[in-house]
Write a protein that holds these residues in place. Structure first.
Motif, short mmCIF file in Angstrom:
data_model
loop_
_atom_site.label_atom_id
_atom_site.label_comp_id
_atom_site.label_asym_id
_atom_site.label_seq_id
_atom_site.Cartn_x
_atom_site.Cartn_y
_atom_site.Cartn_z
N ILE A 7 0.84 -1.20 0.00
CA ILE A 7 0.00 0.00 0.00
C ILE A 7 0.88 1.25 0.00
N VAL A 8 0.47 2.23 -0.80
CA VAL A 8 1.21 3.50 -0.90
C VAL A 8 0.31 4.64 -0.43
N PHE A 9 0.71 5.29 0.65
CA PHE A 9 0.03 6.48 1.14
C PHE A 9 0.85 7.71 0.77
N PRO A 10 0.26 8.90 0.74
CA PRO A 10 1.07 10.11 0.62
C PRO A 10 2.01 10.18 1.82
N GLY A 11 3.29 10.16 1.57
CA GLY A 11 4.27 10.19 2.66
C GLY A 11 4.94 8.85 2.92
N SER A 12 4.44 7.78 2.30
CA SER A 12 5.14 6.49 2.44
C SER A 12 6.55 6.63 1.87
N ASN A 13 7.55 6.09 2.56
CA ASN A 13 8.91 6.15 2.00
C ASN A 13 9.63 4.81 2.06
N CYS A 14 8.93 3.78 2.50
CA CYS A 14 9.54 2.45 2.52
C CYS A 14 8.79 1.50 1.59
N ASP A 15 7.88 2.05 0.79
CA ASP A 15 7.10 1.23 -0.13
C ASP A 15 7.99 0.57 -1.17
N HIS A 16 8.96 1.34 -1.69
CA HIS A 16 9.85 0.77 -2.70
C HIS A 16 10.83 -0.23 -2.08
N ASP A 17 11.19 -0.02 -0.82
CA ASP A 17 12.03 -1.00 -0.13
C ASP A 17 11.30 -2.33 -0.02
#
Length: 232
Positions: A7-17
């Motif tokens: 899941i991708v929220f505005p502000g997610s920064n570990c989604d690509h990890d």
């Protein structure tokens, strides 16, 4: 083969990890799910990743829990679908009521980003079935609000139901005070629900998948997940 959804929220920064860990290290199918989506068809396992959803306004996870996709996440989990919430994802799962307790600011009111040691407390879950009870993992953390709190009765329930899956320890697996860097009650680093299909943990296993990053201990958790899904 199982398909993972990140899941991708505005502000997610570990989604690509998380995506990299699943797709390129574990060689499994994975897709991103924008927070406004409401269709989880074809998804076998959900990851709610770390980051700063909605800038951590109000408090961590408080706004993200109202995203359209979270209604579907709750339904997915209630039907037995497996969900892993990492760091901010853990905070979101707490806010959504999928796990008990709450997160406070770290005891020393400082953001902490370093590798820590966590001990596997139970192998009775799809997330830890391939670990050994007492096994110590070297996993990074990166949070300012990771001080897990639950009242005494709730803590007793967690303990009685074997819901504490990970605790902060030293390298030798000892529950020493200095290992509990954020002040979490009972050294708790990760818990599951009573149905044992939802795990929230503050450490980042997706950041400990390759030797070049300093630790591969996170890979054990994802191997356990994949092996569990293959026999489900």
């Amino acid at each position: 083969m199982a398909t993972f959804g990140v899941i991708v929220f505005p502000g997610s920064n570990c989604d690509h990890d998380a995506y990299h860990a699943i797709k390129h290290v574990m060689n499994a199918e994975v897709k991103f799910l924008w927070h406004k989506e409401t269709d989880l068809s074809g998804i076998d396992f959900l990851i709610v990743p770390g980051g700063f959803s909605y800038g951590d306004y109000l408090r961590s996870g408080a706004i993200a829990r109202f995203s359209p996709i979270m209604q579907e996440v709750v339904k997915f989990a209630e039907k037995g679908g497996p969900v892993l919430g990492i760091c901010n994802g853990f905070q979101i799962l707490l806010e959504a009521g999928l796990l008990p307790g709450a997160m406070l600011h770290n005891e020393k009111l400082r953001f902490v980003c370093k590798n820590v040691f966590i001990r596997c407390e139970s192998t009775d879950s799809l997330f830890t079935r391939d670990l050994e009870k007492g096994q110590v993992l070297d996993i990074p953390v990166s949070h300012g609000e990771g001080n897990y709190f639950i009242e005494e009765d709730g803590l007793k329930n967690l303990q009685d139901n074997d819901q504490v899956l990970f605790r902060y320890t030293n390298a030798d697996g000892k529950l020493v005070k200095e290992a509990n860097f954020n002040g979490s009650v009972d050294h708790i680093a990760g818990i599951c629900n009573t149905q044992r299909n939802v795990l929230g943990m503050m450490p980042h296993p997706e950041r400990a998948m390759e030797k070049v990053l300093g630790s591969q201990d996170g890979k054990i958790i994802f191997e356990s997940i994949l092996n569990s899904l293959s026999v489900a």
